[in-house]
Design a protein around this motif. Structure first.
Motif, mmCIF file in Angstrom:
data_model
loop_
_atom_site.group_PDB
_atom_site.id
_atom_site.type_symbol
_atom_site.label_atom_id
_atom_site.label_comp_id
_atom_site.label_asym_id
_atom_site.label_seq_id
_atom_site.Cartn_x
_atom_site.Cartn_y
_atom_site.Cartn_z
ATOM 1 N N PRO A 282 0.805 -1.230 0.000
ATOM 2 C CA PRO A 282 0.000 0.000 0.000
ATOM 3 C C PRO A 282 0.835 1.277 0.000
ATOM 4 C CG PRO A 282 -0.884 -1.590 1.564
ATOM 5 C CD PRO A 282 0.445 -2.128 1.114
ATOM 6 N N ILE A 283 2.061 1.208 0.520
ATOM 7 C CA ILE A 283 2.890 2.411 0.593
ATOM 8 C C ILE A 283 3.318 2.890 -0.786
ATOM 9 C CG2 ILE A 283 5.183 1.333 0.751
ATOM 10 C CD1 ILE A 283 5.738 3.361 3.060
ATOM 11 N N LEU A 284 3.181 2.027 -1.805
ATOM 12 C CA LEU A 284 3.588 2.393 -3.163
ATOM 13 C C LEU A 284 2.408 2.791 -4.049
ATOM 14 C CD1 LEU A 284 6.223 -0.444 -3.823
ATOM 15 C CD2 LEU A 284 6.554 1.801 -2.749
ATOM 16 N N ASP A 285 1.224 2.920 -3.471
ATOM 17 C CA ASP A 285 0.031 3.211 -4.270
ATOM 18 C C ASP A 285 0.158 4.497 -5.072
ATOM 19 O OD1 ASP A 285 -1.153 0.919 -3.374
ATOM 20 O OD2 ASP A 285 -2.588 1.886 -2.031
ATOM 21 N N GLU A 286 0.859 5.493 -4.530
ATOM 22 C CA GLU A 286 0.998 6.773 -5.241
ATOM 23 C C GLU A 286 1.685 6.622 -6.588
ATOM 24 O OE1 GLU A 286 0.235 8.222 -1.087
ATOM 25 O OE2 GLU A 286 1.027 6.469 -2.092
ATOM 26 N N MET A 287 2.476 5.573 -6.757
ATOM 27 C CA MET A 287 3.242 5.390 -7.976
ATOM 28 C C MET A 287 2.491 4.603 -9.052
ATOM 29 S SD MET A 287 6.097 7.013 -7.413
ATOM 30 C CE MET A 287 5.068 8.209 -6.533
ATOM 31 N N HIS A 288 1.390 3.980 -8.681
ATOM 32 C CA HIS A 288 0.691 3.097 -9.615
ATOM 33 C C HIS A 288 0.127 3.828 -10.836
ATOM 34 C CE1 HIS A 288 -0.053 -0.334 -6.488
ATOM 35 N NE2 HIS A 288 1.225 -0.045 -6.669
ATOM 36 N N ALA A 289 -0.253 5.077 -10.649
ATOM 37 C CA ALA A 289 -0.860 5.821 -11.756
ATOM 38 C C ALA A 289 0.164 6.327 -12.764
ATOM 39 C CB ALA A 289 -1.666 7.001 -11.216
ATOM 40 N N ASP A 290 1.435 6.321 -12.407
ATOM 41 C CA ASP A 290 2.485 6.792 -13.316
ATOM 42 C C ASP A 290 2.684 5.761 -14.425
ATOM 43 O OD1 ASP A 290 5.300 7.219 -14.373
ATOM 44 O OD2 ASP A 290 5.189 8.864 -12.920
ATOM 45 N N PRO A 291 2.698 6.188 -15.712
ATOM 46 C CA PRO A 291 2.864 5.246 -16.826
ATOM 47 C C PRO A 291 4.128 4.399 -16.710
ATOM 48 C CG PRO A 291 2.230 7.412 -17.624
ATOM 49 C CD PRO A 291 2.537 7.570 -16.175
ATOM 50 N N ARG A 292 5.139 4.915 -16.075
ATOM 51 C CA ARG A 292 6.383 4.167 -15.923
ATOM 52 C C ARG A 292 6.210 2.929 -15.050
ATOM 53 N NH1 ARG A 292 10.014 9.307 -14.186
ATOM 54 N NH2 ARG A 292 7.967 9.866 -13.329
ATOM 55 N N PHE A 293 5.229 2.951 -14.165
ATOM 56 C CA PHE A 293 5.012 1.811 -13.281
ATOM 57 C C PHE A 293 4.573 0.588 -14.090
ATOM 58 C CE2 PHE A 293 2.651 -0.918 -10.421
ATOM 59 C CZ PHE A 293 3.440 -0.922 -9.273
ATOM 60 N N ALA A 294 3.566 0.768 -14.930
ATOM 61 C CA ALA A 294 3.096 -0.348 -15.758
ATOM 62 C C ALA A 294 4.181 -0.818 -16.700
ATOM 63 C CB ALA A 294 1.848 0.077 -16.538
ATOM 64 N N LYS A 295 4.962 0.119 -17.232
ATOM 65 C CA LYS A 295 6.028 -0.236 -18.167
ATOM 66 C C LYS A 295 7.078 -1.110 -17.488
ATOM 67 C CE LYS A 295 9.209 1.933 -21.467
ATOM 68 N NZ LYS A 295 10.473 1.293 -21.013
ATOM 69 N N VAL A 296 7.486 -0.711 -16.283
ATOM 70 C CA VAL A 296 8.520 -1.470 -15.567
ATOM 71 C C VAL A 296 8.014 -2.845 -15.171
ATOM 72 C CG1 VAL A 296 9.851 -1.587 -13.429
ATOM 73 C CG2 VAL A 296 9.742 0.549 -14.709
ATOM 74 N N THR A 297 6.804 -2.910 -14.641
ATOM 75 C CA THR A 297 6.275 -4.201 -14.192
ATOM 76 C C THR A 297 6.026 -5.144 -15.352
ATOM 77 O OG1 THR A 297 4.036 -3.243 -14.171
ATOM 78 C CG2 THR A 297 5.253 -3.280 -12.087
ATOM 79 N N ASN A 298 5.521 -4.634 -16.475
ATOM 80 C CA ASN A 298 5.273 -5.492 -17.632
ATOM 81 C C ASN A 298 6.572 -6.016 -18.224
ATOM 82 O OD1 ASN A 298 2.509 -5.158 -17.437
ATOM 83 N ND2 ASN A 298 2.457 -3.430 -18.852
ATOM 84 N N GLU A 299 7.561 -5.128 -18.342
ATOM 85 C CA GLU A 299 8.848 -5.551 -18.911
ATOM 86 C C GLU A 299 9.536 -6.569 -18.031
ATOM 87 O OE1 GLU A 299 11.074 -1.989 -19.436
ATOM 88 O OE2 GLU A 299 10.054 -1.418 -21.314
ATOM 89 N N THR A 300 9.465 -6.385 -16.739
ATOM 90 C CA THR A 300 10.121 -7.309 -15.816
ATOM 91 C C THR A 300 9.450 -8.663 -15.822
ATOM 92 O OG1 THR A 300 10.680 -5.437 -14.406
ATOM 93 C CG2 THR A 300 10.895 -7.607 -13.437
#
Length: 302
Positions: A282-300
Motif C-alpha cells: 500500500p505504501i507504493l500506491d501513489e506510484m501506480h498511476a504513473d505510466p512508468r510503473f506499468a512499463k517497468v512491471t510489464n517488462e520485468t
C-alpha cells in the motif's frame, strides 16, 4: 457484549499463562485456604490450580482499573499505554453493564464510574435514565479499540513471559509484522497506525522491523488525512544507508516519482523488491498511476 466477553476470555488466558510460567507469584505466605479446604485436594498442585482459578475469577469480576493493576504489578505492563483512549475504554465496559442490566438506560453507577472530562468531546454526559443507543460509528470504534488492545496486550505479555523470543513475535508468517501488514492491506489505517506506533518503540525489535513500523505509521497517518503531522519527519529521514525498499517507500510517500523510478531498476536487479511487492504494498500506491510503473512491471514480468 461479545467484544467485552471475548476480551475477558483473553485476560483470563493471559493470567493463566502468567501463573503457569511464574508459579512463584503465589506466595507461600499467602493464607488463602483453610486446613479443611486443603483436605479436599489430592495434591499441592491441585490446590494451587484451585487458588489460581479463584484469583482469576475474582480478577474478571473486578474493574478495568483492577486489570491494569494486575498487569502492572505482575508484569510491569501499563495497559493505559496500550489502549488508545483509556477513558473511552472504560466507557465500553460500563456501557456493556447498562446494556445487560438496565436495558441500555443510564444508571447512577454508570455516571459515577466514568471520567467525563476525559471523555469530552467524544461524548456528552447523559442524564440519569436516558437510553444510550449503540450506532455503527460507536461500534466500529469499539471494535478497533478492542483489536488494538488485544493484540498489543498479547505482545506485551509475550515479551515479559518469554523474553528474547522477539524473532518469533516479529516473524513474517505468524507474528507482529504480519498483523500490521494484514491491516494495511485491508485499509484499517487507524488500527495499523496504533500497532505500528507500538512496534516502532519496541526496544526488542530489529532495526529492520523498527523501520518497517516507522514507515507504516507514516503511511497510515497520510491515509487518514493527517499528512502534515509527519511530512517533515519523512523529508528529514536519510535513506542513504538503508535498504533500497525504504528509499522507494519514502519517495512514494513524498510523491517523488522521478526519484522512485530512478531507484527502482537497481532495487529490482538486487532483488531488494519484487514485482509482487510493487503491486501489493500500500505504501507504493501513489506510484501506480504513473505510466512508468506499468512499463517497468510489464517488462520485468516478460
Amino acid at each position: 457484549m461479545s467484544l467485552v466477553s471475548y476480551f475477558e476470555v483473553l485476560v483470563a488466558d493471559l493470567a493463566h499463562a502468567f501463573y503457569r510460567i511464574a508459579p512463584d507469584a503465589i506466595s507461600t505466605a499467602d493464607k488463602v485456604l483453610s486446613v479443611n479446604e486443603l483436605k479436599q485436594f489430592s495434591s499441592i498442585d491441585e490446590a494451587l490450580r484451585s487458588i489460581v482459578s479463584d484469583r482469576i475469577d475474582k480478577l474478571l469480576r473486578s474493574s478495568v482499573s483492577d486489570w491494569q493493576e494486575f498487569f502492572q504489578s505482575r508484569m510491569k505492563i501499563n495497559m493505559k499505554l496500550i489502549v488508545p483512549e483509556w477513558a473511552q475504554w472504560n466507557e465500553y465496559f460500563q456501557r456493556r453493564h447498562i446494556v445487560v442490566h438496565a436495558g441500555s438506560h443510564v444508571t447512577q453507577l454508570y455516571l459515577s464510574k466514568l471520567d467525563w472530562k476525559a471523555l469530552t468531546p467524544h461524548m456528552t454526559k447523559p442524564s440519569l435514565g436516558n437510553k444510550l443507543d449503540i450506532d455503527d460509528a460507536y461500534l466500529e470504534h469499539a471494535i478497533d479499540a478492542f483489536e488494538i488492545a488485544g493484540l498489543l496486550l498479547c505482545q506485551e505479555v509475550w515479551k515479559k513471559l518469554v523474553p528474547g523470543d522477539d524473532n518469533t513475535r516479529y516473524s513474517s508468517l505468524a507474528g507482529f509484522r504480519d498483523a500490521v501488514y494484514q491491516r494495511l492491506l485491508s485499509r484499517h489505517w487507524y488500527v495499523a497506525e496504533k500497532l505500528a506506533t507500538w512496534g516502532e518503540k519496541d526496544g526488542e525489535a530489529s532495526e529492520d522491523d523498527m523501520l518497517m513500523c516507522k514507515f507504516n505509521r507514516w503511511l497510515c497517518i497520510k491515509r487518514q488525512g493527517r499528512w502534515t503531522e509527519v511530512e517533515g519527519e519523512v523529508k528529514a529521514f536519510d535513506c542513504a544507508p538503508k535498504h533500497r525498499r525504504f528509499a522507494l517507500g519514502r519517495a512514494s510517500l513524498l510523491e517523488q516519482a522521478d526519484v522512485f523510478f530512478e531507484i527502482l531498476p537497481k532495487a529490482l536487479a538486487a532483488e531488494d523488491i519484487t514485482i509482487a511487492n510493487l503491486k501489493e504494498w500500500p505504501i507504493l500506491d501513489e506510484m501506480h498511476a504513473d505510466p512508468r510503473f506499468a512499463k517497468v512491471t510489464n517488462e520485468t514480468e516478460q
